[in-house]
Scaffold this motif. Structure first.
Motif, PDB file in Angstrom:
ATOM      1  N   THR A 151      43.420  28.202  48.430  1.00 19.69           N
ATOM      2  CA  THR A 151      43.721  27.110  47.502  1.00 19.69           C
ATOM      3  C   THR A 151      43.666  27.585  46.066  1.00 19.69           C
ATOM      4  O   THR A 151      44.522  27.243  45.246  1.00 19.69           O
ATOM      5  N   ARG A 152      42.659  28.433  45.774  1.00 24.97           N
ATOM      6  CA  ARG A 152      42.553  28.936  44.403  1.00 24.97           C
ATOM      7  C   ARG A 152      43.734  29.833  44.056  1.00 24.97           C
ATOM      8  O   ARG A 152      44.243  29.797  42.937  1.00 24.97           O
ATOM      9  N   THR A 208      46.802  27.479  43.521  1.00 22.13           N
ATOM     10  CA  THR A 208      46.695  26.828  42.213  1.00 22.13           C
ATOM     11  C   THR A 208      47.052  27.804  41.095  1.00 22.13           C
ATOM     12  O   THR A 208      47.777  27.466  40.155  1.00 22.13           O
ATOM     13  N   ALA A 209      46.548  29.035  41.218  1.00 27.30           N
ATOM     14  CA  ALA A 209      46.819  30.037  40.189  1.00 27.30           C
ATOM     15  C   ALA A 209      48.308  30.360  40.117  1.00 27.30           C
ATOM     16  O   ALA A 209      48.881  30.480  39.033  1.00 27.30           O
ATOM     17  N   GLY A 236      45.511  34.946  40.031  1.00 29.27           N
ATOM     18  CA  GLY A 236      44.513  34.285  40.855  1.00 29.27           C
ATOM     19  C   GLY A 236      43.550  35.261  41.481  1.00 29.27           C
ATOM     20  O   GLY A 236      43.816  36.465  41.567  1.00 29.27           O
ATOM     21  N   GLN A 295      37.316  35.303  47.383  1.00 27.29           N
ATOM     22  CA  GLN A 295      36.499  35.044  46.196  1.00 27.29           C
ATOM     23  C   GLN A 295      35.380  34.036  46.474  1.00 27.29           C
ATOM     24  O   GLN A 295      34.246  34.210  46.019  1.00 27.29           O
ATOM     25  N   ASN A 296      35.672  32.975  47.259  1.00 20.70           N
ATOM     26  CA  ASN A 296      34.638  31.979  47.535  1.00 20.70           C
ATOM     27  C   ASN A 296      33.477  32.580  48.313  1.00 20.70           C
ATOM     28  O   ASN A 296      32.328  32.194  48.135  1.00 20.70           O
ATOM     29  N   TYR A 320      40.686  16.528  45.245  1.00 17.83           N
ATOM     30  CA  TYR A 320      41.491  17.327  44.335  1.00 17.83           C
ATOM     31  C   TYR A 320      42.106  16.378  43.324  1.00 17.83           C
ATOM     32  O   TYR A 320      42.105  15.169  43.511  1.00 17.83           O
ATOM     33  N   GLU A 340      40.316  34.685  35.868  1.00 16.03           N
ATOM     34  CA  GLU A 340      39.844  34.299  37.197  1.00 16.03           C
ATOM     35  C   GLU A 340      40.151  35.372  38.232  1.00 16.03           C
ATOM     36  O   GLU A 340      39.470  35.471  39.244  1.00 16.03           O
ATOM     37  N   ARG A 345      34.757  32.894  35.801  1.00 23.61           N
ATOM     38  CA  ARG A 345      35.073  31.481  35.895  1.00 23.61           C
ATOM     39  C   ARG A 345      34.145  30.702  34.977  1.00 23.61           C
ATOM     40  O   ARG A 345      33.008  31.119  34.749  1.00 23.61           O
TER      41      ARG A 345
END
Lengths: 303, 155
Positions: A29-30, A33-34, A41, A46-47, A198, B48, B53
């Motif tokens: 999702t990130r 979005t990026a 992105g 990353q999470n 969101y 990012e 962040r």
């Protein structure tokens, strides 16, 4: 005794699967979005890095017992819902604790986590948390109405409150409930916008207005628990939607494809939208989504 | 803590890897320096992709970015913000003002050298530093974190 251990093992496996799928969806999702914002992105894991870092932070925040239990409530909700929701049509690898009436049980348990978090946020005494809780509960009042209407329509139409029964009906008739009860599906998907928070319904977190709202006093390991539970809960909710409306899934690949397609609806709607104010969000949910919910109930009663 | 030294070493490597690739920044925008943060974060320079962040509150932040001059009064608030952050925490001094006072070098109510008041890990020079040098500062901080030296507070 052997059956008990296989249930236990299945629960652990289901939880780990839900965690990794949920966390990967968060990373994707990130990236998406990026890309929409013409950025590169972060990497897809990353999470996961964020979670490891949050776990490795020392945490010395004390606001009282309820504040400690807030993230735990969210975790309980995530774990219980992932155990009750069937993952696949053939539950050999993922045995679940589902029972007759689990749809009603889920309606209650899915609001349990946010309510517990609200109590925990209240004890921190942070004004941003209090405003965030007010907004979150208002939004919940908004999206719960079309969501409950959609589920009640399903219960009336198919005369059952069991998720497994609904899945069996879809397998036997060969059509998804999304096609045989389209209005219920539309109301439920529109309620999903509020569930996933969101944009334009990110009024609870709202970093630039509220300093991340209810979680503004939580750092380090609190956030670790919350992010883990959030990933698991996202997967649980998506699986519930696939089970109820999209005919379940025969294997994990189909499940991943269906849940990801479903997940992209709120994500892609979010990246092109700014943020609503609280009353605008509630008005949105009480407009077309509730109308579709009403149509679904009428269809269930009269057709 | 784990008693076995080798096991602790492996845990440290994993933790430092995660820490250096996941930097949540609390930008304390006191001076004009805050204007360089949005281009660093948005599509032109895209911080990012390096895991950098923004954090909304000090409780969630890893790095305190002091962007510009501090008066004696704001210094008190910055120290309070720093105390609310959770360990391990880092400070980046941003712009000439935090190094030698910059254009406020003869002012009666701003502090000249931030390091005398707070444990700064990395300075970014310039008035103002461009986003490239901000990213360079973050890269420097990542090296410090990976080497396990980044914690200015424990010195």
């Amino acid at each position: 005794m052997g059956e008990f251990f296989s249930l236990l093992l299945g629960a652990v496996v289901t939880f780990i699967l839900a965690f990794f799928v949920g966390i990967t969806y968060g990373g994707l999702t990130r990236i998406i979005t990026a890309r929409v914002q013409n950025r590169i992105g972060p990497p897809w894991y990353q999470n996961l890095l964020d979670i490891v870092k949050l776990f490795s932070k020392k945490t010395a925040i004390h606001h009282g017992a309820m504040h400690f239990m807030g993230p735990a409530f969210i975790m309980v909700t995530a774990v219980v819902s992932v155990l009750v929701i069937p993952v696949l049509n053939e539950g050999r690898w993922f045995p679940n604790l589902n029972f007759h009436g689990d749809l009603i049980f889920l309606l209650y348990i899915m609001t349990f986590g946010p309510l517990g978090m609200a109590l925990g946020a209240g004890q921190t005494g942070n004004p941003n948390s209090a405003i965030g809780v007010t907004r979150g509960l208002s939004q919940m009042v908004g999206f719960e109405i079309p969501w409950v209407m959609a589920l009640v329509a399903l219960m009336i139409q198919y005369q059952t409150t069991s998720i497994v029964d609904l899945m069996t009906i879809q397998v036997e008739t060969g059509t998804w409930i999304a096609f045989s009860s389209p209005f219920a599906f539309m109301a439920a998907v529109m309620a999903m916008f509020g569930m996933f928070r969101y944009a334009p319904f990110d009024i609870v977190g709202a970093p630039s207005e509220l300093a991340s709202g209810p979680i503004s006093e939580n750092g380090g390991k609190y956030l670790f628990v919350m992010m883990t539970a959030g990933s698991v809960f996202a997967f649980a909710k998506l699986t519930l939607y696939v089970d109820l409306f999209m005919g379940g899934a025969d294997n994990l690949l189909i499940l991943v494809i269906k849940t990801f397609a479903l997940y992209m609806i709120p994500v892609l709607y979010g990246v092109i939208n700014p943020r609503y104010r609280t009353e605008q969000a509630i008005r949105w949910f009480w407009g077309w989504p509730s109308f579709f919910g009403l149509l679904a109930i009428l269809q269930a009663v009269f057709f | 803590m784990i008693n076995d030294k080798n096991a602790q070493k492996i845990v440290d490597i994993i933790q430092n890897f995660a820490r250096k690739h996941s930097i949540w920044v609390l930008a304390y925008g006191t001076g004009c320096g805050a204007i360089e943060i949005p281009p660093t974060m948005t599509s032109r320079y895209d911080a990012e992709r390096l895991g950098v962040r923004g954090a909304a509150t000090p409780r969630q932040a890893d790095v305190l970015l002091v962007t510009g001059y501090l008066t004696v009064k704001t210094l008190k608030r910055v120290v309070r913000v720093y105390e609310q952050m959770q360990d391990p925490k880092y400070i980046i001094g941003f712009g000439s003002c935090t190094i030698n006072g910059g254009m406020y070098w003869d002012s009666y109510n701003t502090i000249k050298l931030l390091d005398k008041y707070m444990p700064v890990d990395v300075y970014i020079n310039g008035c103002m530093p461009r986003p490239e040098s901000v990213l360079g500062g973050f890269a420097e901080l990542e090296k410090l974190i990976a080497a396990g030296k980044g914690d200015g507070a424990t010195e």
